[in-house]
Design a protein around this motif. Structure first.
Motif, PDB file in Angstrom:
ATOM      1  N   VAL A  62       0.835  -1.208   0.000  1.00  0.00           N
ATOM      2  CA  VAL A  62       0.000   0.000   0.000  1.00  0.00           C
ATOM      3  C   VAL A  62       0.865   1.251   0.000  1.00  0.00           C
ATOM      4  O   VAL A  62       0.661   2.169  -0.789  1.00  0.00           O
ATOM      5  N   TYR A  63       1.872   1.271   0.872  1.00  0.00           N
ATOM      6  CA  TYR A  63       2.704   2.463   1.050  1.00  0.00           C
ATOM      7  C   TYR A  63       3.964   2.361   0.197  1.00  0.00           C
ATOM      8  O   TYR A  63       4.672   1.349   0.229  1.00  0.00           O
ATOM      9  N   ILE A  64       4.233   3.399  -0.573  1.00  0.00           N
ATOM     10  CA  ILE A  64       5.371   3.416  -1.483  1.00  0.00           C
ATOM     11  C   ILE A  64       6.618   3.832  -0.701  1.00  0.00           C
ATOM     12  O   ILE A  64       6.682   4.921  -0.138  1.00  0.00           O
ATOM     13  N   THR A  72       5.238  -5.316   2.423  1.00  0.00           N
ATOM     14  CA  THR A  72       5.537  -5.301   0.996  1.00  0.00           C
ATOM     15  C   THR A  72       4.703  -6.413   0.374  1.00  0.00           C
ATOM     16  O   THR A  72       3.999  -7.156   1.054  1.00  0.00           O
ATOM     17  N   ARG A  73       4.783  -6.545  -0.934  1.00  0.00           N
ATOM     18  CA  ARG A  73       4.065  -7.629  -1.599  1.00  0.00           C
ATOM     19  C   ARG A  73       4.586  -8.994  -1.116  1.00  0.00           C
ATOM     20  O   ARG A  73       3.836  -9.964  -1.050  1.00  0.00           O
ATOM     21  N   PHE A 112       4.583  -0.616  -7.568  1.00  0.00           N
ATOM     22  CA  PHE A 112       3.660   0.325  -6.928  1.00  0.00           C
ATOM     23  C   PHE A 112       2.252  -0.246  -6.749  1.00  0.00           C
ATOM     24  O   PHE A 112       1.277   0.486  -6.668  1.00  0.00           O
ATOM     25  N   GLY A 113       2.139  -1.564  -6.665  1.00  0.00           N
ATOM     26  CA  GLY A 113       0.868  -2.196  -6.330  1.00  0.00           C
ATOM     27  C   GLY A 113      -0.230  -1.932  -7.341  1.00  0.00           C
ATOM     28  O   GLY A 113      -0.004  -1.916  -8.555  1.00  0.00           O
ATOM     29  N   HIS A 114      -1.442  -1.709  -6.824  1.00  0.00           N
ATOM     30  CA  HIS A 114      -2.589  -1.532  -7.718  1.00  0.00           C
ATOM     31  C   HIS A 114      -2.487  -0.253  -8.534  1.00  0.00           C
ATOM     32  O   HIS A 114      -3.091  -0.156  -9.609  1.00  0.00           O
ATOM     33  N   VAL A 115      -1.708   0.720  -8.063  1.00  0.00           N
ATOM     34  CA  VAL A 115      -1.504   1.940  -8.851  1.00  0.00           C
ATOM     35  C   VAL A 115      -0.859   1.595 -10.186  1.00  0.00           C
ATOM     36  O   VAL A 115      -1.278   2.085 -11.247  1.00  0.00           O
ATOM     37  N   GLY A 116       0.161   0.744 -10.154  1.00  0.00           N
ATOM     38  CA  GLY A 116       0.812   0.317 -11.382  1.00  0.00           C
ATOM     39  C   GLY A 116      -0.108  -0.520 -12.251  1.00  0.00           C
ATOM     40  O   GLY A 116      -0.083  -0.423 -13.488  1.00  0.00           O
ATOM     41  N   GLU A 117      -0.927  -1.345 -11.612  1.00  0.00           N
ATOM     42  CA  GLU A 117      -1.893  -2.163 -12.355  1.00  0.00           C
ATOM     43  C   GLU A 117      -2.866  -1.275 -13.126  1.00  0.00           C
ATOM     44  O   GLU A 117      -3.120  -1.491 -14.318  1.00  0.00           O
ATOM     45  N   TYR A 118      -3.405  -0.263 -12.452  1.00  0.00           N
ATOM     46  CA  TYR A 118      -4.360   0.629 -13.115  1.00  0.00           C
ATOM     47  C   TYR A 118      -3.675   1.457 -14.203  1.00  0.00           C
ATOM     48  O   TYR A 118      -4.287   1.747 -15.242  1.00  0.00           O
ATOM     49  N   ALA A 119      -2.414   1.812 -13.978  1.00  0.00           N
ATOM     50  CA  ALA A 119      -1.687   2.598 -14.975  1.00  0.00           C
ATOM     51  C   ALA A 119      -1.500   1.794 -16.258  1.00  0.00           C
ATOM     52  O   ALA A 119      -1.710   2.307 -17.367  1.00  0.00           O
ATOM     53  N   LEU A 120      -1.101   0.529 -16.121  1.00  0.00           N
ATOM     54  CA  LEU A 120      -0.943  -0.311 -17.310  1.00  0.00           C
ATOM     55  C   LEU A 120      -2.292  -0.548 -17.991  1.00  0.00           C
ATOM     56  O   LEU A 120      -2.376  -0.593 -19.225  1.00  0.00           O
ATOM     57  N   ARG A 121      -3.325  -0.690 -17.196  1.00  0.00           N
ATOM     58  CA  ARG A 121      -4.664  -0.875 -17.777  1.00  0.00           C
ATOM     59  C   ARG A 121      -5.060   0.352 -18.595  1.00  0.00           C
ATOM     60  O   ARG A 121      -5.662   0.222 -19.666  1.00  0.00           O
ATOM     61  N   ASP A 122      -4.715   1.532 -18.097  1.00  0.00           N
ATOM     62  CA  ASP A 122      -4.999   2.762 -18.846  1.00  0.00           C
ATOM     63  C   ASP A 122      -4.265   2.765 -20.191  1.00  0.00           C
ATOM     64  O   ASP A 122      -4.794   3.279 -21.196  1.00  0.00           O
TER      65      ASP A 122
END
Length: 329
Positions: A62-64, A72-73, A112-122
């Motif tokens: 969650v925290y970067i 961490t993951r 960067f967790g789900h932030v990176g996931e959503y970025a790639l999805r975009d």
């Protein structure tokens, strides 16, 4: 009878009729059985020894880049495995299968967790970390001279089904589907307290009443309910009251932690890093160090695989290398 066969005999004797049995495990590519380990134990070991598993220690939960004591993951994965094995043992299900699924369920997570996931999805329109986890173990990692780890179908099914629309076929996979949520809610709440974002007194009344106010009491309440509701049954479930309370807890965490204004600046920066790295590698695919396309050209899929596999630190390093001018003082 060798040790592996003895373990398989004990499974047949002691495990629930609803448990997945190691001797029934199936692989796409047939292999000679191991003398010591069952099929699911071998799967667990292959995942733990993989590069994608090792990278989890440097990927955000969650925290970067928060400090030494935040999850961490990697630590999340270990916590899912521990809780999952507790449930499996209580229900007389296959602990080794549960652990193998747990170790592999997040290996496809982005930096960067789900932030990176959503970025790639975009950037590409469709990207889900559970599908990428399956791709990691099926295609991108290697076992010997073969591409992919050649895991059993039960482990792969549990990995892709730990979230999303697909419900795992095995009860062991269904355990991880629920336990993953238990782990991240309780441990992210613990981290949020450490970060000063909230206190236990701010939890909804129903959460405090049913789960208590500590991560330990929360996990215990949900795990005990899972065991009561699932014992000697062909499906893993929770009681309606506990499931409703868990969903209320999840809504609280989204409002106060996952989507909290205090985290938005860093998350926007992380999304910016991922999107710009994707753009750079689409324009300069030869910069993808260690990436060798099996074709004569690099595809969008190759770039997605490369960016998704980056750790937080390496992604930041590459962003600085490609987008930040070198300044000598």
């Amino acid at each position: 009878m060798n040790i592996r066969e003895q373990i398989e005999e004990r499974e047949a004797l002691l495990l629930s009729p609803y448990a997945a049995k190691s001797r029934d495990a199936i692989r796409d590519l047939e292999e000679a059985p191991d003398s010591l380990r069952t099929a699911f134990q071998r799967d667990r070991d292959r995942i733990i020894h993989s590069k994608c598993f090792r990278r989890l220690k440097h990927k955000t939960q969650v925290y970067i880049a928060p400090g030494d004591h935040y999850r961490t993951r990697m630590t999340h994965t270990l916590e899912v495995g521990q809780i999952g094995r507790t449930v499996a043992r209580a229900l007389r299900l296959n602990e080794d299968l549960v652990e193998a699924i747990a170790m592999g369920h997040d290996v496809g997570h982005t930096p960067f967790g789900h932030v990176g996931e959503y970025a790639l999805r975009d950037m590409v329109g469709h990207f889900n970390h559970n599908e990428q986890s399956l791709r990691m173990v099926e295609v991108l990692e290697k076992h010997g001279d073969h591409q992919g780890l050649n895991l059993t179908t039960a482990v792969r099914d549990g990995i892709v089904g730990h979230t999303g629309a697909h419900i795992p076929v095995t009860l062991e996979g269904q355990i991880i589907r629920i336990v993953d949520r238990i782990a991240y809610l309780c441990h992210d709440f613990d981290d949020a307290q450490r970060a000063g974002m909230l206190t236990a007194e701010e939890l909804p009344f129903e959460v405090r009443e049913h789960f208590g106010m500590t991560p330990s009491s929360m996990i215990t309440a949900m795990v005990e309910d899972m065991v009561r509701e699932s014992l000697d049954k062909p499906v893993i479930s929770m009681s309606s009251d506990i499931e409703m309370t868990m969903n209320l807890f999840r809504q609280f965490m989204f409002k106060n932690v996952y989507l909290a204004p205090a985290l938005i600046p860093d998350r926007n920066k992380a999304s910016h890093v991922v999107k710009n790295l994707f753009t750079h590698f689409m324009e300069h695919p030869d910069d993808m160090e260690g990436c060798e396309s099996t074709r004569e050209f690099y595809s969008t899929r190759d770039v997605v695989d490369y960016v998704a596999g980056l750790t937080d630190q390496y992604a930041i390093k590459l962003f600085k290398q490609y987008y930040i001018p070198n300044i000598t003082l």
